[in-house]
Scaffold this motif. Structure first.
Motif, PDB file in Angstrom:
ATOM      1  N   GLN A  54       0.955  -1.220   0.128  1.00 21.12           N
ATOM      2  CA  GLN A  54      -0.020  -0.001  -0.028  1.00 21.12           C
ATOM      3  C   GLN A  54       0.985   1.176   0.085  1.00 21.12           C
ATOM      4  N   TYR A  76       1.917   4.840  -1.162  1.00 17.75           N
ATOM      5  CA  TYR A  76       1.295   6.210  -1.709  1.00 17.75           C
ATOM      6  C   TYR A  76       2.263   7.164  -2.169  1.00 17.75           C
ATOM      7  N   VAL A  99      -5.382   8.729   4.856  1.00 18.56           N
ATOM      8  CA  VAL A  99      -5.235   7.427   4.988  1.00 18.56           C
ATOM      9  C   VAL A  99      -5.517   6.680   6.133  1.00 18.56           C
ATOM     10  N   THR A 123      -9.164   5.088   4.082  1.00 23.77           N
ATOM     11  CA  THR A 123      -8.887   4.110   3.382  1.00 23.77           C
ATOM     12  C   THR A 123      -9.214   2.700   4.173  1.00 23.77           C
TER      13      THR A 123
END
Length: 379
Positions: free
Chosen positions: A53, A55, A111, A115
């Motif tokens: 994950q 970013y 986040v 998420t």
């Protein structure tokens, strides 16, 4: 306005190596544990059960931040961790020095809040003198939220190199200096010439890595009655591969020899003018000569002679480190729980039930075996 790109495919991530390391140099993140080579080998060796994950945060089409995250299932919960957890002494987010606050806001407001796919963010290797880590913790504290916990996890002693070697030695314990000198003399009288050597040929390094594994396994199993990390093939492969990757970028593998017999060794790195003290081992046959301490003092002296900025003992508050260190950093641990049923369950597990079980060994083994399908191995 910020934009982002989420990368979940490891092969795609590999195409960002140059951008990753370029941003790292313009950040306050650790230059060894967060470099792309370290991240690459970590995921290659330990990433089978983890989901990327990562970013990339953009401003005006320029990368200003990287959130190097993975999701893994542990103790019944999906944990969001920083890449390198379990192998890196320090963990960081990689934010450009000029855009730290914007990147932190993205982490917390997007986040952490929006998420899906995880129950708890857990990080236990955050240095307390890193401005990004301080700001993240302060922002979460100021929210006065019940789904955030923070505590000191460990310490990292270090030597700030501001003077020459002779001046530094004046501040060391006279007992340590005299005992080390006495043991060096004993080695000279009883065995032979003592010398400190830095291995510079990779064929020699690869051969001596096996000695490091061997010495580490022997001491942990035969002396301490524990388990060495080098029993695990993945751990051995990780260190072999990272030594190969960083061979010309800061690898430091040294040994102390007596009549060509290795009495102590160390695997570490010199990155950004800092010495990273990572894997010290000794030949147990020479333990009575305090071979580990003799080798450590040779490495510290070398760091002074090279005019490095710092000798970092890294994670762990072992007593002997404080005999030589002049400063100590705290290492912090944070948990941030999702505002969901599973997040609340994780909160009570990590803050109540797991602590309670730690005091009841028999019940703890039964619970872990029943729910997590694994046995606890004493490290």
């Amino acid at each position: 306005m910020l934009s982002f790109k989420l990368i979940t495919d490891f092969q795609i991530l590999c195409g960002y190596k140059e951008s990753w390391d370029q941003l790292l140099q313009n950040s306050n993140a650790d230059k060894l544990f967060m470099c792309f080579d370290w991240i690459y080998e970590w995921f290659s060796c330990f990433g089978n059960d983890k989901h990327l994950q990562v970013y990339f945060i953009y401003k005006d089409n320029f990368i200003i931040g990287i959130l190097p995250l993975v999701i893994r299932k542990k103790e019944g919960f999906k944990q969001l961790n920083i890449i390198g957890t379990g192998k890196s002494d320090y963990l960081d987010f990689i934010f450009h020095k000029d855009y730290q606050l914007e990147c932190i806001d993205f982490l917390i407001n997007y986040v952490f809040e929006n998420t899906a796919g995880w129950d708890v963010f857990h990080c236990s290797q955050l240095l307390n003198d890193n401005t990004v880590n301080i700001e993240i913790i302060n922002k979460l504290k100021n929210r006065n939220t019940a789904n955030f916990t923070f505590k000191k996890f460990s310490e990292a002693p270090y030597i700030k190199i501001k003077e020459d070697w002779s001046e530094y030695k004046k501040n060391l314990s006279k007992n340590i200096l005299q005992d080390t000198r006495r043991r060096c003399n004993r080695i000279g009288k009883e065995i032979g010439t003592l010398k400190y050597e830095l291995l510079k040929n990779f064929d020699d390094i690869e051969q001596n890595l096996n000695k490091i594994f061997e010495f580490h396994i022997f001491r942990r199993e035969k002396i301490k009655k524990g388990v060495s990390m080098f029993i695990d093939t993945n751990n051995r492969n990780f260190y072999i591969n990272i030594c190969r990757k960083l061979f010309n970028k800061g690898l430091h593998l040294s040994c102390s020899l007596c009549n060509d017999n290795v009495i102590a060794m160390h695997l570490g790195f010199i990155i950004s003018n800092k010495f990273y003290y990572l894997v010290p081992v000794i030949n147990w046959e020479y333990q009575r000569y305090s071979s580990g301490r003799i080798h450590l003092m040779s490495m510290i002296e070398e760091s002074f002679n090279l005019k490095l900025n710092e000798f970092d003992f890294c994670y762990g508050g072992e007593e002997y480190k404080y005999q030589f260190s002049t400063n100590v950093r705290d290492i912090n641990e944070i948990y941030y729980y999702k505002k969901s049923l599973k997040g609340k369950m994780a909160y009570y597990w990590f803050n109540s039930f797991r602590t309670m079980l730690s005091n009841n060994r028999i019940l703890r083994h039964k619970i872990y075996k029943l729910f997590f399908k694994r046995k606890i191995v004493k490290q």
